[in-house]
Write an enzyme that holds these catalytic residues in place. Structure first.
Site, PDB file in Angstrom:
ATOM      1  N   TRP A 188       5.970  43.253 -40.712  1.00 27.45           N
ATOM      2  CA  TRP A 188       4.795  42.209 -41.148  1.00 27.45           C
ATOM      3  C   TRP A 188       4.434  42.708 -42.422  1.00 27.45           C
ATOM      4  CZ3 TRP A 188      -0.348  42.961 -42.629  1.00 27.45           C
ATOM      5  CH2 TRP A 188      -0.828  41.655 -42.792  1.00 27.45           C
ATOM      6  N   GLU A 229       7.617  38.847 -38.878  1.00 23.35           N
ATOM      7  CA  GLU A 229       6.769  37.948 -38.353  1.00 23.35           C
ATOM      8  C   GLU A 229       5.980  37.459 -39.761  1.00 23.35           C
ATOM      9  OE1 GLU A 229       3.499  40.574 -37.059  1.00 23.35           O
ATOM     10  OE2 GLU A 229       2.254  39.098 -36.435  1.00 23.35           O
ATOM     11  N   LYS A 231       3.311  34.462 -41.424  1.00 21.85           N
ATOM     12  CA  LYS A 231       1.901  34.037 -41.099  1.00 21.85           C
ATOM     13  C   LYS A 231       1.275  32.751 -42.160  1.00 21.85           C
ATOM     14  CE  LYS A 231      -2.525  36.791 -41.519  1.00 21.85           C
ATOM     15  NZ  LYS A 231      -3.145  37.841 -41.245  1.00 21.85           N
ATOM     16  N   ASP A 262       3.182  35.037 -33.867  1.00 24.29           N
ATOM     17  CA  ASP A 262       1.873  35.530 -33.557  1.00 24.29           C
ATOM     18  C   ASP A 262       0.923  34.329 -33.535  1.00 24.29           C
ATOM     19  OD1 ASP A 262      -0.944  36.263 -34.178  1.00 24.29           O
ATOM     20  OD2 ASP A 262      -0.350  37.991 -34.742  1.00 24.29           O
ATOM     21  N   HIS A 265      -1.486  32.943 -36.396  1.00 22.19           N
ATOM     22  CA  HIS A 265      -0.599  32.792 -37.513  1.00 22.19           C
ATOM     23  C   HIS A 265      -0.265  31.513 -37.786  1.00 22.19           C
ATOM     24  CE1 HIS A 265       0.298  37.241 -38.229  1.00 22.19           C
ATOM     25  NE2 HIS A 265      -0.826  37.121 -37.926  1.00 22.19           N
ATOM     26  N   HIS A 289       3.457  37.806 -30.558  1.00 26.19           N
ATOM     27  CA  HIS A 289       2.048  38.591 -30.706  1.00 26.19           C
ATOM     28  C   HIS A 289       0.968  37.838 -30.356  1.00 26.19           C
ATOM     29  CE1 HIS A 289       2.965  41.676 -34.043  1.00 26.19           C
ATOM     30  NE2 HIS A 289       3.644  41.852 -33.029  1.00 26.19           N
ATOM     31  N   ASP A 297     -10.198  33.059 -38.318  1.00 26.41           N
ATOM     32  CA  ASP A 297      -9.685  34.615 -38.026  1.00 26.41           C
ATOM     33  C   ASP A 297      -8.640  34.479 -36.659  1.00 26.41           C
ATOM     34  OD1 ASP A 297      -9.666  37.367 -37.489  1.00 26.41           O
ATOM     35  OD2 ASP A 297     -10.991  37.336 -36.039  1.00 26.41           O
ATOM     36  N   ASP A 299      -7.360  37.161 -34.928  1.00 23.49           N
ATOM     37  CA  ASP A 299      -7.255  38.460 -33.936  1.00 23.49           C
ATOM     38  C   ASP A 299      -8.395  38.838 -32.781  1.00 23.49           C
ATOM     39  OD1 ASP A 299      -4.947  39.551 -35.341  1.00 23.49           O
ATOM     40  OD2 ASP A 299      -6.042  39.610 -36.901  1.00 23.49           O
ATOM     41  N   ASP A 329      -1.533  41.342 -29.985  1.00 23.72           N
ATOM     42  CA  ASP A 329      -2.100  41.652 -31.253  1.00 23.72           C
ATOM     43  C   ASP A 329      -3.429  41.381 -31.652  1.00 23.72           C
ATOM     44  OD1 ASP A 329      -2.313  42.460 -33.999  1.00 23.72           O
ATOM     45  OD2 ASP A 329      -0.898  41.212 -34.775  1.00 23.72           O
TER      46      ASP A 329
END
Ligand code: RNT
Ligand code: ZN
Length: 421
Positions: A188, A229, A231, A262, A265, A289, A297, A299, A329
């Protein structure tokens, strides 16, 4: 909870699921095979061990909060990981970032890292009989400050990062070889632009060139599996992320690497679970992920929510558990980090349990017969069946805390260990 009560509740649940044609003993055997890769960076807010007190930044990776107890040394991090694993049923791996090497107090730049810096981790993992996954660290470095790494038009910067990732893949392959289970290397990069770029084509072409150079070196799949990965955007890369989903999906399919999904993302209304059945028709495997996106956000601590459940269901329904590599993640520094770790990992396991308990054949039959009301009714019914009793029994069988007991364990660890750091 008492052993007898857990067994009794399980027995009742087993009968109820059996009535729908679901064999809970088989489900638990399948669940026990699912491996979750634990992202080491949850224990220290993605700081790493390149220099003391390192703080992370760049590319929209930022842990917020200052809850006490962050791991400051590798010894502390290993203690934390052991604690986490002692509270999780089932199987785990360790997901390591290149910035977590053992550099012996010396500064080793990213283009100079070697296997010796990670041998301690390999030995650690070997003792625990777990595999390691690996990540290049292309952020939090002076040469990533201007927003471009592998896609940089500055040849010096680009070469530096190509060398770093090449070394990471070589290290990953050696880890896989020594541990007897392939290391998944995930790439990433934070590359992107805050404001509107005009040469998207040119910039993405540079990234493609860098990837081609990196992946020109081949490793046996039994040692190393590569993933890339994507995003949608990050802080500082709002207008364009070079490694977008389209970019990497194209790259992965053409070059036979994996793609990393992810779920933080993507656009908030996009369902990552829906992508799995498409990608698995064209790619052998994929990497996840798992996280919880909240507004902008990506995460927050993963929880047992609709998104994670759909992802688990789609994998189970596609009979693709052996083709999906599952990683976590997230990094949240506003609550007990060990507790957060366990919440997310358990939530993911519970989502897979929930998915495995689905009477899939019956549902497909209803669907094929056009019985859409019954299909929806059955799906709703599954939500109030006693899946918690099956989960508790699974924890007990795996000799880890059942029910809320793990909360007490985390609080005790905080008092005895974390607060003293
Ligand atoms: C960043 C990516 C990436 C990182 C880790 C630390 O947006 O999700 O996977 O979180 O490499
Ligand atoms: Zn990620």
């Amino acid at each position: 909870m008492k052993k007898e009560a857990i067994e009794k509740a399980y027995k009742l649940a087993k009968d109820q699921y059996a009535g729908l044609g679901v064999d809970t003993d088989q489900v638990l055997a399948d669940l026990a095979e699912i491996v979750i890769s634990l992202h080491c960076w949850q224990t220290d807010d993605v700081g790493g061990f390149e220099k003391e007190g390192a703080e992370l930044g760049g590319g929209g990776i930022q842990a917020t909060g200052n809850y006490p107890g962050k791991a400051q040394t590798i010894i502390q991090m290993r203690a934390d990981l052991d604690k986490v694993m002692s509270l999780l049923p089932g199987r785990q791996r360790l997901n390591l970032h290149a910035s977590y090497g053992e550099f012996g107090g010396k500064f080793v730049d990213r283009d100079k890292i070697e296997i010796k810096h990670y041998q301690g981790w390999i030995d650690w993992a070997k003792k625990r009989n777990i595999g390691i996954d690996f990540n290049c660290t292309c952020f939090s470095h002076p040469l990533s400050d201007d927003g471009y790494t592998l896609s940089s038009k500055n040849e010096k910067i680009r070469k530096f990062w190509v060398e770093h990732v090449k070394r990471c893949r070589a290290i990953g392959a050696e880890m896989g070889k020594q541990l007897g289970t392939p290391t998944v290397h995930n790439l990433w990069i934070p590359d992107g632009s805050k404001d509107t770029p005009v040469d998207r084509f040119g910039i993405r072409k540079v990234l493609k060139k860098s990837l081609d150079e990196i992946f020109a070196v081949k490793y046996p799949k039994k040692y190393l599996k590569d993933s890339v990965e994507s995003k949608l955007f990050g802080i500082g890369s709002e207008s364009m992320v070079v490694g977008s989903h389209d970019f990497y999906l194209g790259y992965a399919i053409k070059n036979n690497t994996m793609i990393t999904l992810d779920n933080g993302h993507f656009h908030p209304t996009e369902q990552v679970g829906d992508k799995i059945s498409s990608i698995l028709l064209f790619a052998d495997e994929l990497l996840l992920h798992l996280t919880r996106g909240v507004r902008w956000d990506s995460d927050h601590v993963a929880t047992f929510n609709d998104e994670i459940v759909l992802i688990a269901q789609e994998i189970v329904r596609a009979k693709a558990l052996n083709r999906v590599n599952i990683g976590l993640d997230y990094f949240d520094a506003s609550l007990n980090r060990i507790g957060a770790y366990v919440i997310g990992a358990r939530a993911v396991q519970q989502a897979f349990l929930f998915a495995l308990l689905e009477p899939h054949k019956t549902l497909v039959k209803l669907e094929e017969g056009g019985r859409t009301f019954e299909r929806l009714a059955m799906l709703e019914l599954m939500k109030s069946l006693p899946f918690g009793a099956v989960w508790d029994y699974f924890c007990m069988k795996n000799k880890v805390p059942v029910g809320s007991d793990y909360i007490d364990e985390v609080v005790k660890y905080e008092k005895d260990v974390l607060i003293k750091r």
